[in-house]
Scaffold this active site. Sequence first.
Site, PDB file in Angstrom:
ATOM      1  N   HIS A 180       7.821   5.364   0.491  1.00 16.41           N
ATOM      2  CA  HIS A 180       7.198   4.048   0.621  1.00 16.41           C
ATOM      3  C   HIS A 180       7.405   3.529   2.036  1.00 16.41           C
ATOM      4  O   HIS A 180       8.493   3.658   2.602  1.00 16.41           O
ATOM      5  CB  HIS A 180       7.806   3.071  -0.384  1.00 16.41           C
ATOM      6  CG  HIS A 180       7.225   1.696  -0.341  1.00 16.41           C
ATOM      7  ND1 HIS A 180       7.933   0.592   0.085  1.00 16.41           N
ATOM      8  CD2 HIS A 180       5.993   1.238  -0.666  1.00 16.41           C
ATOM      9  CE1 HIS A 180       7.181  -0.485   0.013  1.00 16.41           C
ATOM     10  NE2 HIS A 180       5.992  -0.123  -0.442  1.00 16.41           N
ATOM     11  N   SER A 181       6.330   2.984   2.622  1.00 17.22           N
ATOM     12  CA  SER A 181       6.398   2.304   3.908  1.00 17.22           C
ATOM     13  C   SER A 181       6.954   3.232   4.992  1.00 17.22           C
ATOM     14  O   SER A 181       6.474   4.347   5.161  1.00 17.22           O
ATOM     15  CB  SER A 181       7.244   1.033   3.758  1.00 17.22           C
ATOM     16  OG  SER A 181       7.174   0.224   4.900  1.00 17.22           O
ATOM     17  N   LEU A 182       7.964   2.791   5.739  1.00 23.42           N
ATOM     18  CA  LEU A 182       8.529   3.604   6.813  1.00 23.42           C
ATOM     19  C   LEU A 182       9.130   4.902   6.292  1.00 23.42           C
ATOM     20  O   LEU A 182       9.211   5.890   7.036  1.00 23.42           O
ATOM     21  CB  LEU A 182       9.598   2.790   7.555  1.00 23.42           C
ATOM     22  CG  LEU A 182      10.288   3.465   8.736  1.00 23.42           C
ATOM     23  CD1 LEU A 182       9.310   3.748   9.864  1.00 23.42           C
ATOM     24  CD2 LEU A 182      11.452   2.626   9.242  1.00 23.42           C
TER      25      LEU A 182
END
Length: 759
Positions: A435-437
């Site tokens: 998720h995300s970074l």
Amino acid sequence: MTSWLLSGDVTELGNHDDPASDVLPRGRLDPRTSYLQTSSTEDCTNPSADVYHGTERRLGIRRAARSSAARHRFQVITELGPEEVRWFYREDKKTWKPFMGHDSLRIEIMYRRFCALNPEGALSRGGEEVLKDRGLAGGQSLLETGADITVEAVCVRGGLYEVDVRNKECYPVYWNQQDRIPVMRGQWFVDGTWTPVEEDESDLIEKEHLECFRGQQIQDAFETDTLAKTVDRKDAVHSVQLSCSHVDWYSVDEVYLYSDATTSKIARTVTQKLGFSKASSSGTRLHRGFVEEASLDDKPPQTTHIVFVVHGIGQKMDKDRIIKNTGMLREAVRKMEEKHFAEQTEEHVEFLPVEWRSKLALDGDTVESITPDKVRGLRDLLNSSAMDIMYYTSPLYRDEITKGLTQELNRLYSLFCSRNPEFESSGGKVSIISHSLGCVITFDIMTGWDPVRFCLQEHQDQLEGEDLHWTTHEERHLLEEVQLTRQRLRELQDQLQGLKTATPTPFPTLTFKVENFFCMGSPLAVFLALRGIRPGNTGDQDHIMPKSICRRLFNIFHPTDPVAYRLEPLVLKHYSNIAPVQIHWCNTINPTPYDEIRPTYLSVSKNTASDAENGSSPSSSPVLVRTHYGESITSLGKASILGAASIGKGIGGILFSRFSRSASLPSAVDSGMGDSEDGQSTFAFSAISPSSSSSLFDAAVEMEHRIDYELREGLVESRYWSAVTSHTAYWTSHDVALFLLTFIYKQQSTVQTENTSPM
């Protein structure tokens, strides 16, 4: 290890005329015989191993579900058997949830061992009846008998948790959790809901019940006239006072719980004066033993696929957030399994959270010490979240982050394999959800991307090719000595590294092969674009992620997620004009398989089309009408890329020329960022003329496998509010859960078909 399984069947008497006849109930051990004589081997390292089937067959444990009515006729009251007791856990601190039958049996067995080993503690917890039946009353311990028995933690819930029967706590195996999960032994249950009575009160009720009715015969549950008489009787046969309530027995099998609150007493008085019985007016009927008897067959299938869930930024702010998110995702997946994959009885997918942030030291508290005190709350929020992006882009801390995540992934995989030895031998698969970074960090670990190493190599190549014609003879001689010294230093470093290890690696690598890589709310496309990745002309996933590293790559995003970007336009340029695949709603009937969905072109506005006809360069590529999945977000993404490209013109030129993976675009990549007529930097695509664009990017070429998958917007969803909440909405989405299962189970079924097909 010794195990004991005592059947709780209460069976018909051998002589109906003599209820006191000495006939042992079917399936029970002789109380005069120690349970140590019944042994089997239990392997707690393999929670899925069926180690109790032999004992179950010997003792004849029933698997039938009990009705909400009373038990069968001519049955004798004795202590409850392990299959009649049900253990519960309270994970959300609100409601008690029952363990599966397999887990409850194992916990009960270990609990009875603990009672035998610790009679003083067992007596305080209402376990004297168990000790009496084992011939260990009066404080005699099994330790005094010389028996070698150990009480170990019990693996439950598919091996994710272990239960400590001493403290009656449940704790996770693969991650750290601050709050322990309480567990409870249920013996008496509320009619209808079958929720357990609190354990202390349940133990007291059980004690009173056995003292008054042990050895007596239960009446026929179908003799309604007799039951009506007993319930309507004014006086109870027996009664016991609890803390805030009391329990009345009207017969062996008619037990009611009454509240002692003032309002309840008034209500009982009024209803009784109106002619209603006490039990029918305000009493709650209780049942002894759970509605469904525990069975060793009641357990999840053996785990065949594990999915590591990697978090992004913000974990420092909430250390248990990834654990909660993974729990919500697991719960959504289980619901979709029951609804859409009920036939998958031989396969099981499990999700393990990967928490990598809390173990990193990074700069210590340096950033915190330089943070001003004004608006401290907002500054702390940014330091705990957005600062992770700056840490990862810093050459000082990037390696620490990648090594930390790699070591944690390898640790979890090794731990899982050690507790499930058959996983690797049976062809178990591993996937990763990031998720995300976390998507960027995981991608770099899988592909081995290290910009620091490449930049150092580029700098070294420039030094070696330095022009020495302008220097004097003495300066040239000194520079040659410096180069020779550097070369000698590299040789010594290589020799030292060779002594340390025969196969030197710049950083630890994953010890397992990744089957699927699911990106959720991912900014990976922006990072790849700034690293010089440019569209190719093959439509192959290998352009971004080689299939030798990962079989399938998926980019899942919400249309209003401000952090998420598309990946397919980095593989084929014209896919920026093709809509991402819409993820099916979980309640869609007979949805079209994802592999059969044809590409859908997006409409182009009239103004941008006329601009293109007037000969505008591809740098001002037409703005597509993406009203159905977030026009503002797309514009923001283009602006972000253009701005970052302008800032990174210097170093970007080196990286672009070094790392471009598109052999068909040498001029575009080598030129990097070109200056336009008005003196402003333009995007790298500006180096491609319109004529060359049509030849290099053939619109007839399609992706081998689609990568971008988009969640559907709600019918009444506000885009502005959705832009705030969409980045964290993936964990509870049933659409995402069904999407994950669709590809995980589909691939496993395909592999099984290939393995069973004739050669």
